[in-house]
Design a protein around this motif. Structure first.
Motif, mmCIF file in Angstrom:
data_model
loop_
_atom_site.group_PDB
_atom_site.id
_atom_site.type_symbol
_atom_site.label_atom_id
_atom_site.label_comp_id
_atom_site.label_asym_id
_atom_site.label_seq_id
_atom_site.Cartn_x
_atom_site.Cartn_y
_atom_site.Cartn_z
ATOM 1 N N VAL A 176 -56.753 -89.586 -63.791
ATOM 2 C CA VAL A 176 -57.195 -88.273 -63.319
ATOM 3 C C VAL A 176 -56.417 -87.183 -64.046
ATOM 4 O O VAL A 176 -55.206 -87.293 -64.222
ATOM 5 N N ARG A 177 -57.126 -86.151 -64.463
ATOM 6 C CA ARG A 177 -56.482 -84.991 -65.074
ATOM 7 C C ARG A 177 -56.636 -83.801 -64.132
ATOM 8 O O ARG A 177 -57.736 -83.518 -63.673
ATOM 9 N N THR A 178 -55.523 -83.144 -63.860
ATOM 10 C CA THR A 178 -55.559 -81.975 -62.967
ATOM 11 C C THR A 178 -55.821 -80.734 -63.818
ATOM 12 O O THR A 178 -54.900 -80.010 -64.189
ATOM 13 N N ASP A 179 -57.086 -80.481 -64.092
ATOM 14 C CA ASP A 179 -57.458 -79.430 -65.032
ATOM 15 C C ASP A 179 -57.426 -78.031 -64.434
ATOM 16 O O ASP A 179 -57.538 -77.046 -65.148
ATOM 17 N N SER A 180 -57.316 -77.929 -63.124
ATOM 18 C CA SER A 180 -57.201 -76.621 -62.473
ATOM 19 C C SER A 180 -56.037 -76.671 -61.497
ATOM 20 O O SER A 180 -56.027 -77.509 -60.589
ATOM 21 N N MET A 181 -55.048 -75.786 -61.698
ATOM 22 C CA MET A 181 -53.860 -75.774 -60.835
ATOM 23 C C MET A 181 -53.547 -74.334 -60.432
ATOM 24 O O MET A 181 -53.240 -73.503 -61.293
ATOM 25 N N THR A 182 -53.651 -74.071 -59.151
ATOM 26 C CA THR A 182 -53.438 -72.723 -58.619
ATOM 27 C C THR A 182 -52.594 -72.814 -57.355
ATOM 28 O O THR A 182 -52.883 -73.636 -56.493
ATOM 29 N N VAL A 183 -51.583 -71.998 -57.270
ATOM 30 C CA VAL A 183 -50.791 -71.912 -56.044
ATOM 31 C C VAL A 183 -51.259 -70.696 -55.261
ATOM 32 O O VAL A 183 -51.249 -69.572 -55.775
ATOM 33 N N ALA A 184 -51.685 -70.937 -54.033
ATOM 34 C CA ALA A 184 -52.042 -69.853 -53.123
ATOM 35 C C ALA A 184 -50.816 -69.524 -52.294
ATOM 36 O O ALA A 184 -50.353 -70.342 -51.502
ATOM 37 N N SER A 185 -50.280 -68.332 -52.494
ATOM 38 C CA SER A 185 -49.111 -67.891 -51.741
ATOM 39 C C SER A 185 -49.593 -66.919 -50.678
ATOM 40 O O SER A 185 -50.093 -65.829 -50.983
ATOM 41 N N VAL A 186 -49.456 -67.314 -49.404
ATOM 42 C CA VAL A 186 -50.043 -66.570 -48.294
ATOM 43 C C VAL A 186 -48.950 -66.027 -47.379
ATOM 44 O O VAL A 186 -48.071 -66.775 -46.937
ATOM 45 N N ASP A 187 -49.013 -64.725 -47.105
ATOM 46 C CA ASP A 187 -48.100 -64.103 -46.152
ATOM 47 C C ASP A 187 -48.462 -64.610 -44.755
ATOM 48 O O ASP A 187 -49.590 -64.422 -44.292
ATOM 49 N N THR A 190 -49.530 -61.525 -42.314
ATOM 50 C CA THR A 190 -50.688 -60.666 -42.584
ATOM 51 C C THR A 190 -51.862 -61.389 -43.235
ATOM 52 O O THR A 190 -52.984 -60.889 -43.212
ATOM 53 N N GLY A 191 -51.620 -62.541 -43.855
ATOM 54 C CA GLY A 191 -52.679 -63.244 -44.581
ATOM 55 C C GLY A 191 -52.845 -62.756 -46.001
ATOM 56 O O GLY A 191 -53.698 -63.267 -46.740
ATOM 57 N N ALA A 192 -52.054 -61.753 -46.427
ATOM 58 C CA ALA A 192 -52.136 -61.264 -47.809
ATOM 59 C C ALA A 192 -51.863 -62.420 -48.770
ATOM 60 O O ALA A 192 -50.856 -63.122 -48.644
ATOM 61 N N THR A 193 -52.764 -62.612 -49.728
ATOM 62 C CA THR A 193 -52.718 -63.815 -50.575
ATOM 63 C C THR A 193 -52.717 -63.455 -52.053
ATOM 64 O O THR A 193 -53.478 -62.590 -52.502
ATOM 65 N N THR A 194 -51.853 -64.122 -52.799
ATOM 66 C CA THR A 194 -51.850 -64.015 -54.255
ATOM 67 C C THR A 194 -52.000 -65.414 -54.831
ATOM 68 O O THR A 194 -51.318 -66.345 -54.400
ATOM 69 N N LEU A 195 -52.915 -65.547 -55.793
ATOM 70 C CA LEU A 195 -53.140 -66.826 -56.460
ATOM 71 C C LEU A 195 -52.422 -66.823 -57.802
ATOM 72 O O LEU A 195 -52.623 -65.911 -58.620
ATOM 73 N N LEU A 383 -53.098 -73.180 -39.601
ATOM 74 C CA LEU A 383 -53.703 -72.905 -40.911
ATOM 75 C C LEU A 383 -55.075 -72.248 -40.743
ATOM 76 O O LEU A 383 -55.444 -71.354 -41.521
ATOM 77 N N VAL A 384 -55.825 -72.673 -39.734
ATOM 78 C CA VAL A 384 -57.125 -72.053 -39.450
ATOM 79 C C VAL A 384 -56.935 -70.591 -39.044
ATOM 80 O O VAL A 384 -57.650 -69.700 -39.514
ATOM 81 N N ASP A 385 -55.964 -70.334 -38.179
ATOM 82 C CA ASP A 385 -55.676 -68.958 -37.769
ATOM 83 C C ASP A 385 -55.275 -68.110 -38.976
ATOM 84 O O ASP A 385 -55.692 -66.951 -39.107
ATOM 85 N N LEU A 386 -54.465 -68.692 -39.856
ATOM 86 C CA LEU A 386 -54.038 -67.971 -41.054
ATOM 87 C C LEU A 386 -55.225 -67.705 -41.976
ATOM 88 O O LEU A 386 -55.329 -66.642 -42.591
ATOM 89 N N GLY A 387 -56.137 -68.669 -42.051
ATOM 90 C CA GLY A 387 -57.330 -68.499 -42.879
ATOM 91 C C GLY A 387 -58.189 -67.339 -42.429
ATOM 92 O O GLY A 387 -58.809 -66.644 -43.250
ATOM 93 N N GLN A 388 -58.259 -67.103 -41.111
ATOM 94 C CA GLN A 388 -59.006 -65.958 -40.593
ATOM 95 C C GLN A 388 -58.377 -64.643 -41.044
ATOM 96 O O GLN A 388 -59.084 -63.674 -41.340
ATOM 97 N N LYS A 389 -57.062 -64.605 -41.129
ATOM 98 C CA LYS A 389 -56.382 -63.411 -41.633
ATOM 99 C C LYS A 389 -56.663 -63.219 -43.121
ATOM 100 O O LYS A 389 -56.871 -62.093 -43.580
#
Length: 462
Positions: A176-187, A190-195, A383-389
């Motif tokens: 398997v090759r991991t051709d897409s790698m992104t870290v989602a950093s979530v506050d 507040t739910g503020a997210t940077t990828l 995590l579900v609650d955070l996803g709503q934010k």
């Protein structure tokens, strides 16, 4: 007295049977069984009041409860039990007020139809709860390495960082090759997210301290022509070499080493990962009826230019969405990375509850095949609650690609500085890109500029 003794007519019998389906106990009271009738009415009102309270006062918590296996199993049993009790009450009521032989067939047919109207949706809801339980139990780990406290599931951490991996396994490649790698950093507040997106072809990647770095003290170089030493090979290399991650069982070595490696690159702790098989991702999109995407420029796909995705806003099938996210024809890895972020954003925004319910079983089957993760079950409600934010915020994205970063000779300090700036929301100012010239023969820099700071996905995805 029974119905025959009271001489109920057909119309009365049907009316009382229907009335008893709407409000338990009506037929019992009509036949002089007041104590039983009022007891059934009370039980019915308690059940209805409980359901209304659950759907109103606790509406915000329902989604969180829906990812708890124990609650889902309890819900399955409760729905089935209510359906059985309701059907028994209907049949009991019919028996008490059944008419003379002349009209009994019509009244019996009415009672049977009422039972069907109760059992059919209850069976569907029971099946839904059972499938949800199966998905949660199959995909998410039942145990957590860190105890999850209900009052503070994030253990005081201001942010949670999750590695999102797109994996591609093909017939013409090993593993398997991991051709897409992104870290989602979530506050977590507040739910503020940077990828933060890392290109698959990063070279000289420093592996974490321990056996991995001892084997590759000057950066990961792979092993032979099949593994020339790119970031997307770290996962499979760890799976093939158990000594790289001692004490970790097969199937978890790759994700463990990749998380630690990405943590070191970005300078932030990556706590969890979620990996999606790209073919399975296409199945998931088909299950939800496709995904609407705005295509800025025509995209040619296929090794031999088999197809074309025209420019414009259109709904893509799973196969088309897969090509949208993976095609490099007439473009490069970095353009593809940007499209992948747009695709993930579109899927997240368009996965509304009605769509998910309409295709739930297909989606559940695809999810079990496509996703692997180390996120524990007891963290899912939080995590579900955070996803709503997160849904109420503008997701930002920063890609570590040329000219900001040279993939052949990356400036690791610059990457960590950019991450720190983005998470502290510091303006980056007019800093020039400090990418070093590539030292790899034949490497081609991207023509796609990389922003000096994170940008909102709304700005690039339409």
């Amino acid at each position: 007295m029974v119905g025959e003794e009271r001489d109920f007519r057909t119309g009365e019998s049907i009316g009382l049977t229907i009335g008893s389906a709407v409000l338990w106990g009506v037929a019992h009271i009509a036949t002089g069984r007041q104590r039983t009738g009022f007891a059934l009415m009370t039980l019915y009102l308690v059940v209805v009041a409980f359901i209304i309270t659950l759907a109103t006062a606790f509406r915000g918590q329902l989604l969180s409860l829906a990812v708890r296996p124990s609650w889902l199993m309890g819900l399955t049993i409760a729905i089935a039990s209510i359906a059985v009790i309701w059907s028994v009450v209907i049949l009991w009521s019919f028996w008490l007020v059944r008419p003379a032989t002349a009209g009994r067939s019509a009244a019996a047919a009415t009672a049977g139809l009422l039972c069907l109207l109760i059992i059919a949706p209850s069976a569907w809801a029971t099946r839904l709860a059972y499938v949800s339980h199966d998905v949660v139990s199959s995909v998410f780990s039942a145990t957590s390495t860190t105890p999850v406290v209900a009052m503070d599931p994030w253990n005081g951490a201001p942010r949670v960082n999750i590695l999102l991996v797109g994996a591609d396994a093909a017939a013409n490649r090993v593993g398997v090759r991991t051709d897409s790698m992104t870290v989602a950093s979530v506050d977590t507040a507040t739910g503020a997210t940077t990828l933060f997106s890392l290109p698959r072809n990063l070279e000289q990647v420093q592996l974490p301290k321990g056996p991995a770095r001892e084997r590759f003290p000057y950066g990961f170089t792979g092993e032979g022509p099949q593994t020339p030493g790119l970031l997307n090979e770290v996962y499979q290399y760890a799976e093939d070499h158990p000594e790289m991650v001692p004490g970790v069982r097969a199937g978890h070595r790759g994700s463990t080493l990749l998380k630690e490696t990405v943590s070191d690159i970005l300078g932030i702790p990556v706590r969890y990962y979620a990996m999606v098989d790209m073919a399975g991702f296409a199945e998931m999109i088909d299950a939800m009826g496709g995904v609407k995407i705005t295509i800025n420029e025509p995209i040619v796909y296929g090794k031999y230019n088999e197809g074309l995705l025209p420019a414009g806003t259109r709904k893509l099938s799973g196969a088309e969405a897969l090509w949208y996210g993976r095609s490099r024809t007439n473009s490069d890895d970095y353009v593809r990375m940007g499209r992948q972020k747009c695709l993930l954003n579109a899927v997240a925004q368009q996965a509304d509850p009605v769509t998910l319910l309409n295709s739930f079983e297909r989606l559940a089957t695809a999810t079990k095949r496509a996703i692997s993760t180390d996120i524990p079950q007891d963290l899912l409600p939080a995590l579900v609650d955070l996803g709503q934010k997160v849904k109420g915020t503008h997701i930002r994205s920063l890609q570590f690609v040329p000219p900001l970063i040279s993939t052949a000779d990356p400036d690791w300090n610059l990457i960590r500085d950019k991450v720190a700036d983005a998470l502290e929301d510091r303006p980056t100012g007019p800093k020039p890109a400090t990418a070093k010239p590539s030292s790899t023969p034949g490497s081609t820099p991207s023509a796609t500029p990389s922003p000096q700071g994170p940008i909102s996905l709304d700005q690039v995805c339409g």
